[in-house]
Design a protein around this motif. Sequence first.
Motif, PDB file in Angstrom:
ATOM      1  N   SER A  94      -1.239  17.472   8.817  1.00 38.69           N
ATOM      2  CA  SER A  94      -2.128  17.436   9.982  1.00 38.69           C
ATOM      3  C   SER A  94      -3.576  17.247   9.571  1.00 38.69           C
ATOM      4  CB  SER A  94      -1.965  18.717  10.813  1.00 38.69           C
ATOM      5  OG  SER A  94      -2.210  19.869  10.029  1.00 38.69           O
ATOM      6  N   SER A  95      -3.960  17.801   8.425  1.00 38.45           N
ATOM      7  CA  SER A  95      -5.323  17.593   7.924  1.00 38.45           C
ATOM      8  C   SER A  95      -5.574  16.124   7.621  1.00 38.45           C
ATOM      9  CB  SER A  95      -5.560  18.430   6.663  1.00 38.45           C
ATOM     10  OG  SER A  95      -5.457  19.806   6.921  1.00 38.45           O
ATOM     11  N   LEU A  96      -4.642  15.506   6.920  1.00 38.99           N
ATOM     12  CA  LEU A  96      -4.802  14.090   6.576  1.00 38.99           C
ATOM     13  C   LEU A  96      -4.819  13.211   7.828  1.00 38.99           C
ATOM     14  CD1 LEU A  96      -2.450  13.934   3.460  1.00 38.99           C
ATOM     15  CD2 LEU A  96      -4.944  13.788   3.463  1.00 38.99           C
ATOM     16  N   LEU A  97      -3.952  13.526   8.791  1.00 39.53           N
ATOM     17  CA  LEU A  97      -3.944  12.776  10.049  1.00 39.53           C
ATOM     18  C   LEU A  97      -5.267  12.943  10.791  1.00 39.53           C
ATOM     19  CD1 LEU A  97      -0.325  13.447  11.363  1.00 39.53           C
ATOM     20  CD2 LEU A  97      -1.320  11.204  10.873  1.00 39.53           C
ATOM     21  N   ALA A  98      -5.792  14.161  10.805  1.00 37.64           N
ATOM     22  CA  ALA A  98      -7.068  14.410  11.475  1.00 37.64           C
ATOM     23  C   ALA A  98      -8.189  13.630  10.810  1.00 37.64           C
ATOM     24  CB  ALA A  98      -7.385  15.908  11.456  1.00 37.64           C
ATOM     25  N   TYR A  99      -8.264  13.677   9.476  1.00 37.42           N
ATOM     26  CA  TYR A  99      -9.312  12.935   8.771  1.00 37.42           C
ATOM     27  C   TYR A  99      -9.201  11.447   9.045  1.00 37.42           C
ATOM     28  CZ  TYR A  99     -10.037  17.246   6.092  1.00 37.42           C
ATOM     29  OH  TYR A  99     -10.293  18.545   5.723  1.00 37.42           O
ATOM     30  N   ALA A 100      -7.975  10.929   9.028  1.00 38.28           N
ATOM     31  CA  ALA A 100      -7.775   9.495   9.230  1.00 38.28           C
ATOM     32  C   ALA A 100      -8.201   9.059  10.631  1.00 38.28           C
ATOM     33  CB  ALA A 100      -6.308   9.136   8.985  1.00 38.28           C
ATOM     34  N   VAL A 101      -7.723   9.773  11.651  1.00 39.04           N
ATOM     35  CA  VAL A 101      -8.023   9.380  13.031  1.00 39.04           C
ATOM     36  C   VAL A 101      -9.507   9.575  13.345  1.00 39.04           C
ATOM     37  CG1 VAL A 101      -7.554   9.885  15.457  1.00 39.04           C
ATOM     38  CG2 VAL A 101      -5.676   9.831  13.814  1.00 39.04           C
ATOM     39  N   ILE A 144      -5.171   8.412   2.862  1.00 37.51           N
ATOM     40  CA  ILE A 144      -5.865   8.482   4.153  1.00 37.51           C
ATOM     41  C   ILE A 144      -6.010   7.091   4.758  1.00 37.51           C
ATOM     42  CG2 ILE A 144      -8.067   9.012   5.264  1.00 37.51           C
ATOM     43  CD1 ILE A 144      -8.314  11.394   3.415  1.00 37.51           C
ATOM     44  N   PHE A 145      -6.363   6.095   3.942  1.00 38.98           N
ATOM     45  CA  PHE A 145      -6.494   4.734   4.466  1.00 38.98           C
ATOM     46  C   PHE A 145      -5.148   4.168   4.896  1.00 38.98           C
ATOM     47  CE2 PHE A 145     -10.756   4.532   2.493  1.00 38.98           C
ATOM     48  CZ  PHE A 145     -11.444   3.955   3.543  1.00 38.98           C
ATOM     49  N   LEU A 146      -4.072   4.563   4.228  1.00 42.48           N
ATOM     50  CA  LEU A 146      -2.744   4.139   4.673  1.00 42.48           C
ATOM     51  C   LEU A 146      -2.469   4.669   6.075  1.00 42.48           C
ATOM     52  CD1 LEU A 146       0.059   2.877   4.123  1.00 42.48           C
ATOM     53  CD2 LEU A 146       0.728   5.081   3.114  1.00 42.48           C
ATOM     54  N   ILE A 147      -2.761   5.954   6.300  1.00 37.05           N
ATOM     55  CA  ILE A 147      -2.570   6.545   7.624  1.00 37.05           C
ATOM     56  C   ILE A 147      -3.462   5.857   8.653  1.00 37.05           C
ATOM     57  CG2 ILE A 147      -2.755   8.670   8.971  1.00 37.05           C
ATOM     58  CD1 ILE A 147      -2.252  10.195   6.321  1.00 37.05           C
ATOM     59  N   MET A 148      -4.717   5.580   8.274  1.00 37.28           N
ATOM     60  CA  MET A 148      -5.644   4.905   9.182  1.00 37.28           C
ATOM     61  C   MET A 148      -5.135   3.533   9.581  1.00 37.28           C
ATOM     62  SD  MET A 148      -9.249   5.953   7.394  1.00 37.28           S
ATOM     63  CE  MET A 148     -10.206   4.765   8.345  1.00 37.28           C
ATOM     64  N   HIS A 162       0.837  -1.199   0.000  1.00 41.42           N
ATOM     65  CA  HIS A 162       0.000   0.000   0.000  1.00 41.42           C
ATOM     66  C   HIS A 162       0.875   1.253   0.000  1.00 41.42           C
ATOM     67  CE1 HIS A 162      -3.897   1.911   1.851  1.00 41.42           C
ATOM     68  NE2 HIS A 162      -3.280   2.750   1.059  1.00 41.42           N
ATOM     69  N   ALA A 163       1.894   1.261   0.855  1.00 39.54           N
ATOM     70  CA  ALA A 163       2.781   2.422   0.957  1.00 39.54           C
ATOM     71  C   ALA A 163       3.514   2.682  -0.359  1.00 39.54           C
ATOM     72  CB  ALA A 163       3.783   2.209   2.091  1.00 39.54           C
TER      73      ALA A 163
END
Length: 267
Positions: free
Chosen positions: A130-137, A72-76, A47-48
């Motif tokens: 930080s936006s992507l991390l926020a959406y993921a979490v 986003i799913f990778l971060i999740m 995935h990465a």
Amino acid sequence: MSSASLAVAAALLYFAASGIQLLHLRQKRPSVSRSVVGAGIVALLCHAVVVWDTVFTHPGLSLGVYKVPALIFLIMNVACFTALVSRPLQNLLIALFPLSGLALLVASFSPDTGSTETAMSGGLYVHIGSSLLAYAVLTLAAAQAAIVAVQDYQLRHHRTRGIVSMLPPLQSMESALFELLWVGVIMLTLAIASGMVYMNDMFAQHLVHKTVLTIVAWFLFSTLLWGHYQLGWRSQTAVRFTLGGFALLMLAFFGSKMVLELVLQRG
């Protein structure tokens, strides 16, 4: 191996790992098995690589509506695997893994719809990250809230068989939910603050709805955290606030991107 082939391999591994975890849930196994972890880690590595090839273009970032869900799913997935060390989030993998596989396939076989971001400052990278991390979490928090809603409903109606018997205690599930919310709100606060500082105009015509919806979502999540620790809000109240804030956040992000890229055909 090509990026498309890696995406297909990762998707198959995700689907297999999800099926194994579902089987373990039905068998009431409390922990994640080595087979799920092994398949998940290999899928995550593939995935990465796919995300690096499709999103992190040279130069810049390709954050089109078809590409960014894979990131986003990778971060999740990374966040969920990290949290599994101490929190009962393993059943989120049943839905998270198949959706990750689908997002990867879409990212690999769909056209680019957004412009590539180039020559960005460090502050703008902080805003995007930080936006992507926020959406993921906060997406993980919404999924956890949905499970809590089902579990709480079943317990209120004295139904202790079925899915309730397969899940950790409700208190543990709620604790995990609020921990995810705390991390998500901190990341969302950083995203909003960095956007205010480093973006030219967050209230420009094409961004104003996104900015307003994001701020309203932040107020909902923050109010929930305050109410939980000051007034003891939990269960259904927590679920309603979490899902409401999540809906606003997704509308702000994906709704605006779909309108700009697919309807107006602007990056």
